[in-house]
Design a protein around this motif. Structure first.
Motif, PDB file in Angstrom:
ATOM      1  N   VAL A  27     -13.966 -34.804 -37.369  1.00 23.34           N
ATOM      2  CA  VAL A  27     -14.519 -33.486 -37.045  1.00 23.34           C
ATOM      3  C   VAL A  27     -13.505 -32.387 -37.343  1.00 23.34           C
ATOM      4  O   VAL A  27     -13.873 -31.270 -37.751  1.00 23.34           O
ATOM      5  N   ILE A 178     -25.057 -32.060 -35.186  1.00 20.40           N
ATOM      6  CA  ILE A 178     -24.425 -32.056 -36.499  1.00 20.40           C
ATOM      7  C   ILE A 178     -25.471 -32.085 -37.611  1.00 20.40           C
ATOM      8  O   ILE A 178     -25.274 -31.486 -38.674  1.00 20.40           O
ATOM      9  N   ILE A 201     -20.151 -36.072 -42.906  1.00 19.16           N
ATOM     10  CA  ILE A 201     -20.590 -35.829 -41.522  1.00 19.16           C
ATOM     11  C   ILE A 201     -21.575 -36.892 -41.066  1.00 19.16           C
ATOM     12  O   ILE A 201     -21.616 -37.250 -39.878  1.00 19.16           O
TER      13      ILE A 201
END
Length: 280
Positions: A27, A178, A201
């Motif tokens: 992250v 996300i 991601i």
């Protein structure tokens, strides 16, 4: 804990910690490489504190707080000290979660973006509210010495269940968040075209799921529970028996009740015996 069980537990513990750290690293790479880094200026860099602190505090630290009772090398420590460590980790996770909320609300207000319009925001806020309630009730019931034991015993199953439910809810909310962020942020190329950021991601999402799975596996294995939590061992007539603490308390209560209820009969028998002796 048997050696084989200990090795299995150690494997899951090390795996969860490594995956947790890797999630935090992912992250951070995401926000610095693709999302303008971190700042507190009302812009996108301020919003980035939201995913960073959520993954760090609300997921990783909360997960460690959940499994801290299962660490075999802490079983010789006092239960009270472990309660303070458990509560302390949850408090740190709570503080980081609140800061992450402040960051996203401040960003939305600065950019004139509506608040609380998505399912991600609804469930996320609910998770923080219930986490607050869980923390406050846990402190009041399990750390305040004046709380009656029967209240602690009655609340314990609720505390355990709600803690795991909140943890799972936070992970689900993070995955929704996300994904939502990628839908909004990726325009050219779009999310559906699987650009490097999207793949990266999505991998972060998989790491979060695996971390949550290892934590839930460790805390749901009965053989990995702290021994003092469930049973006490005592020796009677040369045999070793294992009973729960509630059973010990109940047996003591029943014995005391029987002894108190038999007192009038004992006194009556004693008086009759005295009268009999006086007539002989």
């Amino acid at each position: 804990m048997a050696m084989e069980n200990y090795r299995h537990f150690l494997f899951f513990l090390i795996t969860s910690i490594l995956i947790g750290f890797l999630s935090i690293l992912f992250v951070l790479i995401w926000v610095f490489q693709w999302r303008e880094g971190l700042a507190w200026d009302g812009g996108l860099a301020e919003f980035n504190w939201h995913p960073v602190l959520t993954v760090t505090g609300f997921i990783f630290i909360q997960g460690i707080a959940i499994v801290v009772y299962r660490l075999p090398w802490t079983w010789k420590c006092s239960k009270l000290m472990m309660k303070f460590i458990h509560a302390g980790l949850h408090t740190v996770a709570f503080v980081l979660a609140v800061i992450s909320l402040v960051a996203v609300f401040d960003f939305h207000n600065y950019k004139s973006i509506p608040n609380m319009y998505s399912l991600h925001s609804w469930i996320g806020l609910m998770g923080v509210v219930f986490y607050t309630l869980q923390l406050v009730l846990g402190l009041c019931i399990f750390l305040f010495p004046m709380t009656p034991a029967f209240i602690r015993a009655a609340f314990m199953p609720i505390h355990v269940y709600s803690g795991l439910l909140i943890f799972g809810t936070v992970i689900a909310t993070a995955l929704m968040g996300i994904t939502e962020k990628l839908f909004f942020a990726l325009k050219n190329p779009a999310y559906k075209d699987s650009p490097p950021e999207a793949v990266f991601i999505n991998t972060l999402g998989l790491l979060i799921v695996v971390f949550g799975g290892t934590v839930l596996w460790m805390v749901t294995r009965p053989s990995w529970k702290r021994p003092g939590e469930e049973a006490s061992t005592f020796k009677q007539d040369g045999r070793v028996s294992s009973v729960t603490e509630n059973e010990l308390n109940l047996n003591s209560f029943d014995k005391a009740t029987m002894e108190s209820s038999s007192e009038p009969w004992k006194r009556k028998l004693k008086l009759e015996e005295t009268g009999l002796r006086s007539t002989m």
